[in-house]
Design a protein around this motif. Structure first.
Motif, PDB file in Angstrom:
ATOM      1  N   PHE A  52       9.266 -15.203   8.180  1.00 59.12           N
ATOM      2  CA  PHE A  52       8.738 -16.075   9.238  1.00 59.12           C
ATOM      3  C   PHE A  52       9.583 -16.090  10.508  1.00 59.12           C
ATOM      4  N   ILE A  53      10.867 -15.806  10.402  1.00 60.94           N
ATOM      5  CA  ILE A  53      11.696 -15.863  11.613  1.00 60.94           C
ATOM      6  C   ILE A  53      12.516 -14.586  11.762  1.00 60.94           C
ATOM      7  N   GLY A  54      11.949 -13.470  11.316  1.00 60.51           N
ATOM      8  CA  GLY A  54      12.626 -12.190  11.467  1.00 60.51           C
ATOM      9  C   GLY A  54      12.711 -11.766  12.919  1.00 60.51           C
ATOM     10  N   LYS A  55      13.576 -10.783  13.203  1.00 61.30           N
ATOM     11  CA  LYS A  55      13.807 -10.357  14.594  1.00 61.30           C
ATOM     12  C   LYS A  55      12.642  -9.550  15.159  1.00 61.30           C
ATOM     13  N   SER A  56      11.898  -8.848  14.287  1.00 57.34           N
ATOM     14  CA  SER A  56      10.775  -8.048  14.772  1.00 57.34           C
ATOM     15  C   SER A  56       9.607  -8.158  13.812  1.00 57.34           C
ATOM     16  N   LYS A  57       8.421  -7.811  14.319  1.00 62.24           N
ATOM     17  CA  LYS A  57       7.225  -7.900  13.493  1.00 62.24           C
ATOM     18  C   LYS A  57       7.275  -6.901  12.342  1.00 62.24           C
ATOM     19  N   ILE A  58       7.830  -5.702  12.580  1.00 63.41           N
ATOM     20  CA  ILE A  58       7.918  -4.705  11.516  1.00 63.41           C
ATOM     21  C   ILE A  58       8.826  -5.201  10.398  1.00 63.41           C
ATOM     22  N   ARG A  59       9.941  -5.800  10.816  1.00 60.51           N
ATOM     23  CA  ARG A  59      10.863  -6.332   9.814  1.00 60.51           C
ATOM     24  C   ARG A  59      10.211  -7.454   9.008  1.00 60.51           C
ATOM     25  N   ARG A  60       9.418  -8.303   9.691  1.00 66.76           N
ATOM     26  CA  ARG A  60       8.757  -9.405   8.973  1.00 66.76           C
ATOM     27  C   ARG A  60       7.712  -8.878   7.996  1.00 66.76           C
ATOM     28  N   VAL A  61       6.955  -7.857   8.411  1.00 66.46           N
ATOM     29  CA  VAL A  61       5.962  -7.261   7.523  1.00 66.46           C
ATOM     30  C   VAL A  61       6.645  -6.618   6.319  1.00 66.46           C
ATOM     31  N   PHE A  62       7.757  -5.928   6.555  1.00 65.60           N
ATOM     32  CA  PHE A  62       8.505  -5.304   5.467  1.00 65.60           C
ATOM     33  C   PHE A  62       8.961  -6.345   4.449  1.00 65.60           C
ATOM     34  N   TRP A  63       9.511  -7.455   4.925  1.00 69.66           N
ATOM     35  CA  TRP A  63       9.970  -8.510   4.019  1.00 69.66           C
ATOM     36  C   TRP A  63       8.796  -9.209   3.318  1.00 69.66           C
ATOM     37  N   LEU A  64       7.653  -9.296   4.010  1.00 66.65           N
ATOM     38  CA  LEU A  64       6.467  -9.890   3.373  1.00 66.65           C
ATOM     39  C   LEU A  64       6.020  -9.052   2.180  1.00 66.65           C
ATOM     40  N   ILE A  65       6.037  -7.719   2.331  1.00 63.42           N
ATOM     41  CA  ILE A  65       5.655  -6.840   1.218  1.00 63.42           C
ATOM     42  C   ILE A  65       6.627  -7.008   0.058  1.00 63.42           C
ATOM     43  N   ILE A  66       7.923  -7.049   0.397  1.00 57.38           N
ATOM     44  CA  ILE A  66       8.920  -7.230  -0.662  1.00 57.38           C
ATOM     45  C   ILE A  66       8.724  -8.561  -1.367  1.00 57.38           C
ATOM     46  N   LEU A  67       8.486  -9.624  -0.605  1.00 58.67           N
ATOM     47  CA  LEU A  67       8.327 -10.959  -1.194  1.00 58.67           C
ATOM     48  C   LEU A  67       7.086 -11.034  -2.081  1.00 58.67           C
ATOM     49  N   LEU A  68       5.960 -10.451  -1.611  1.00 56.53           N
ATOM     50  CA  LEU A  68       4.741 -10.472  -2.415  1.00 56.53           C
ATOM     51  C   LEU A  68       4.911  -9.649  -3.695  1.00 56.53           C
ATOM     52  N   GLY A  69       5.578  -8.497  -3.606  1.00 53.35           N
ATOM     53  CA  GLY A  69       5.819  -7.694  -4.801  1.00 53.35           C
ATOM     54  C   GLY A  69       6.695  -8.418  -5.803  1.00 53.35           C
ATOM     55  N   ALA A  70       7.743  -9.078  -5.298  1.00 53.78           N
ATOM     56  CA  ALA A  70       8.624  -9.832  -6.188  1.00 53.78           C
ATOM     57  C   ALA A  70       7.882 -10.988  -6.843  1.00 53.78           C
ATOM     58  N   ALA A  71       7.046 -11.676  -6.060  1.00 49.47           N
ATOM     59  CA  ALA A  71       6.270 -12.788  -6.621  1.00 49.47           C
ATOM     60  C   ALA A  71       5.286 -12.289  -7.672  1.00 49.47           C
ATOM     61  N   GLY A  72       4.657 -11.123  -7.416  1.00 49.48           N
ATOM     62  CA  GLY A  72       3.735 -10.561  -8.401  1.00 49.48           C
ATOM     63  C   GLY A  72       4.438 -10.188  -9.688  1.00 49.48           C
ATOM     64  N   GLY A  73       5.604  -9.539  -9.579  1.00 48.65           N
ATOM     65  CA  GLY A  73       6.367  -9.195 -10.776  1.00 48.65           C
ATOM     66  C   GLY A  73       6.805 -10.420 -11.548  1.00 48.65           C
ATOM     67  N   CYS A  74       7.205 -11.456 -10.826  1.00 51.05           N
ATOM     68  CA  CYS A  74       7.614 -12.710 -11.472  1.00 51.05           C
ATOM     69  C   CYS A  74       6.452 -13.335 -12.231  1.00 51.05           C
ATOM     70  N   LEU A  75       5.276 -13.432 -11.593  1.00 50.35           N
ATOM     71  CA  LEU A  75       4.112 -14.046 -12.235  1.00 50.35           C
ATOM     72  C   LEU A  75       3.650 -13.224 -13.431  1.00 50.35           C
ATOM     73  N   TYR A  76       3.716 -11.905 -13.327  1.00 51.40           N
ATOM     74  CA  TYR A  76       3.308 -11.048 -14.449  1.00 51.40           C
ATOM     75  C   TYR A  76       4.187 -11.291 -15.670  1.00 51.40           C
ATOM     76  N   ASN A  77       5.482 -11.327 -15.472  1.00 47.63           N
ATOM     77  CA  ASN A  77       6.390 -11.539 -16.597  1.00 47.63           C
ATOM     78  C   ASN A  77       6.265 -12.950 -17.168  1.00 47.63           C
ATOM     79  N   ILE A  78       6.033 -13.929 -16.321  1.00 51.31           N
ATOM     80  CA  ILE A  78       5.839 -15.300 -16.815  1.00 51.31           C
ATOM     81  C   ILE A  78       4.572 -15.381 -17.656  1.00 51.31           C
ATOM     82  N   ALA A  79       3.482 -14.749 -17.187  1.00 55.13           N
ATOM     83  CA  ALA A  79       2.236 -14.737 -17.961  1.00 55.13           C
ATOM     84  C   ALA A  79       2.440 -14.049 -19.303  1.00 55.13           C
ATOM     85  N   ASN A  80       3.230 -12.975 -19.314  1.00 53.99           N
ATOM     86  CA  ASN A  80       3.525 -12.278 -20.566  1.00 53.99           C
ATOM     87  C   ASN A  80       4.263 -13.175 -21.537  1.00 53.99           C
ATOM     88  N   ARG A  81       5.216 -13.958 -21.050  1.00 50.23           N
ATOM     89  CA  ARG A  81       5.963 -14.872 -21.910  1.00 50.23           C
ATOM     90  C   ARG A  81       5.076 -16.005 -22.446  1.00 50.23           C
TER      91      ARG A  81
END
Length: 505
Positions: A52-81
């Motif tokens: 949300f407060i990154g220095k550039s739009k590309i950097r913010r988009v890059f971090w958004l992809i990382i955050l969504l991927g991490a959240a997806g992996g977290c939810l998948y493993n929680i559902a498995n448990r």
């Protein structure tokens, strides 16, 4: 509806300078939105500030992809448990414990001939038993119709009385009984009606005492010398001669017909025991410890798989043949079948057919939550030895020529005093699930329960302000209007305005 959030935007898109009133459920954020920026900068969830407060739009988009991927992996493993917890996994621990003393088990032994020939002949029932032998379940062509045509139905037979009065009497059947080198007492052995007729049970505890042993081997166990009286055998469904012996814990039906060890005459049987205790402490609901749903054996036995199957079989006979099987103690019959009579000659064919119909009992009989079993090892020797013939003749009164056809010896004892314990417990529970959820959140998002509460509190504050309170936009608008009024009134006191702003925020 859900709150709609947007970062940045021109004043015409809802920026802080547009002055447009926003209804509850709609929110367009500018970069100077105080509460949201404060949440983004202070949240303990990693990566949110870069989005949300990154220095550039590309950097913010890059971090958004990382955050969504991490959240997806977290939810998948929680559902498995969560699914793993729902499968009720268990773990079993087996241990061996040495005991100084062990309770001696209950021992049930039966003559394979359930009624004496002399008793049958005295009551002119020979034809009945001969016909039963012909149409017995051993006959592959058995069916109830042919059975009814061959059995003389006009002969009154009370099978319960027949088995009790016509049994092999204890004084004739049991030649000698010793436990740990001492003679057995009368209250340690009592008769019990089973599917094999009247059997005898040692150490049932009905006299208020359960014997214990503190040693191993034959001299610390039960020694029986039995006379099966083959000259009293009659034509019956069975073709064998000898006894069947079942070793089981107190409060459990012995069922020698199904679980018994057969011993022929002319043999000395050595039955060594090892105790095994099984306990189910899991919450999966796969065990049972109550007999409340029993129809016949509710108050007579503790719950066990054998008791459950026996009750199911007796219930099937009562429902189909409309009579109570003679091995059932009358005092244990529930009110549902209390009005039925004992099975007689007119129902005997129906009862026999129940024995041969496969899959009569469809009731689910789970294992008991806590039960004791005995692992047996059996070995035999010839009996009696030639040099003992005279001594045994003096003891039993049996002619030497008939000894090997009638006498047999039983030795029941503990092989060792070790108790094998098998304990089943939950392998995964709610506490473990919460620990795994915390681990997944920390690994993928660097988050914790505190991070969740931060988001919840921010969301509640936003909803409160948008629906019921004063919004940041209204505060900004009020400050600007106040500045204008001060300028118009020629009151150059901006410090007061600043103090008011700080107090409101």
């Amino acid at each position: 509806g859900s709150l709609n959030y947007k970062i940045g935007g021109s004043p015409m898109e809802g920026g802080s300078s547009s002055g447009r009133e926003l209804s509850c459920g709609e929110r367009v954020f500018s970069k100077d939105d105080r509460k949201f920026l404060k949440y983004v900068e202070s949240t303990t969830t990693h990566g949110v500030s870069h989005v949300f407060i990154g220095k550039s739009k590309i950097r913010r988009v890059f971090w958004l992809i990382i955050l969504l991927g991490a959240a997806g992996g977290c939810l998948y493993n929680i559902a498995n448990r969560i699914m793993y917890l729902a499968s009720s996994p268990t773990s079993t621990t087996i241990s061996m414990t040495r005991k100084k003393t062990l309770p001696f088990p209950e021992v049930t032994f039966c003559n394979l001939n359930f009624v004496r020939r002399s008793y049958v002949e005295e009551r002119n029932l020979t034809d009945v038993f001969r016909s039963l032998a012909i149409i017995a379940p051993l006959n592959p062509s058995f069916n109830q119709t042919s059975c009814n045509q061959n059995v003389p139905m006009d002969v009154p037979v009370d099978f319960r009385t027949l088995m009790v009065d016509g049994r092999h009497l204890a004084e004739d059947f049991i030649v000698s009984c010793q436990y740990a080198g001492r003679q057995c007492t009368d209250d340690q052995i009592h008769p019990e009606i089973t599917e094999l007729g009247v059997c005898y049970t040692f150490n049932s505890g009905q006299n208020g005492q359960i014997l214990e042993t503190n040693g191993t081997g034959v001299r610390h166990g039960l020694q029986l010398l039995l006379n099966i009286q083959q000259d009293e055998y009659i034509s019956s469904p069975g073709l064998d001669a000898g006894v069947k012996i079942a070793v089981h814990s107190q409060g459990e039906p012995g069922q020698p017909d199904e679980n018994g060890i057969a011993v022929p005459p002319g043999r000395n049987a050595f039955i060594s025991l090892r105790q095994r205790v099984t306990t189910d402490k899991s919450s999966r609901g796969m065990c049972k410890d109550t007999t409340d749903d029993f129809n016949f054996l509710r108050s007579f036995y503790n719950y066990s798989v054998s008791a459950c199957l026996a009750d199911c079989f007796l219930t099937s006979i009562a429902e189909r043949c409309r009579c109570i099987e003679t091995s059932v103690p009358r005092e244990t019959v529930t009110s549902r079948f209390a009005g039925l009579n004992d099975c007689g000659i007119s129902e005997i064919c129906c009862v026999i057919e129940e024995f041969v119909i496969p899959g009569v009992c469809t009731v689910d009989c789970p294992p008991a939550c806590n039960y004791t079993t005995y692992t047996t090892s059996v070995s035999y020797s010839a009996f009696p030895a030639r040099y003992q013939l005279e001594a045994i003749y003096n003891l039993s009164g049996t002619d030497a020529d008939d000894l090997q056809e009638n006498l047999l010896s039983l030795n029941v004892y503990f092989e060792d005093l070790n108790v094998e314990r098998e304990v089943t417990e939950n392998a995964y529970d709610v506490v473990a699930l919460l620990s795994d959820i915390g681990g997944q959140m920390g690994l993928f998002l660097g988050a914790s329960i505190i991070s969740i509460m931060e988001f919840v509190m921010w969301l509640l504050d936003e909803m409160k302000d948008r629906c019921f309170g004063v919004s940041d936009r209204k505060i900004d608008h009020w400050i600007k209007e106040t500045e204008k009024e001060l300028q118009m009134a020629s009151l150059p006191e901006p410090s007061k305005v600043k103090k008011v702003s700080e107090a409101v925020t």
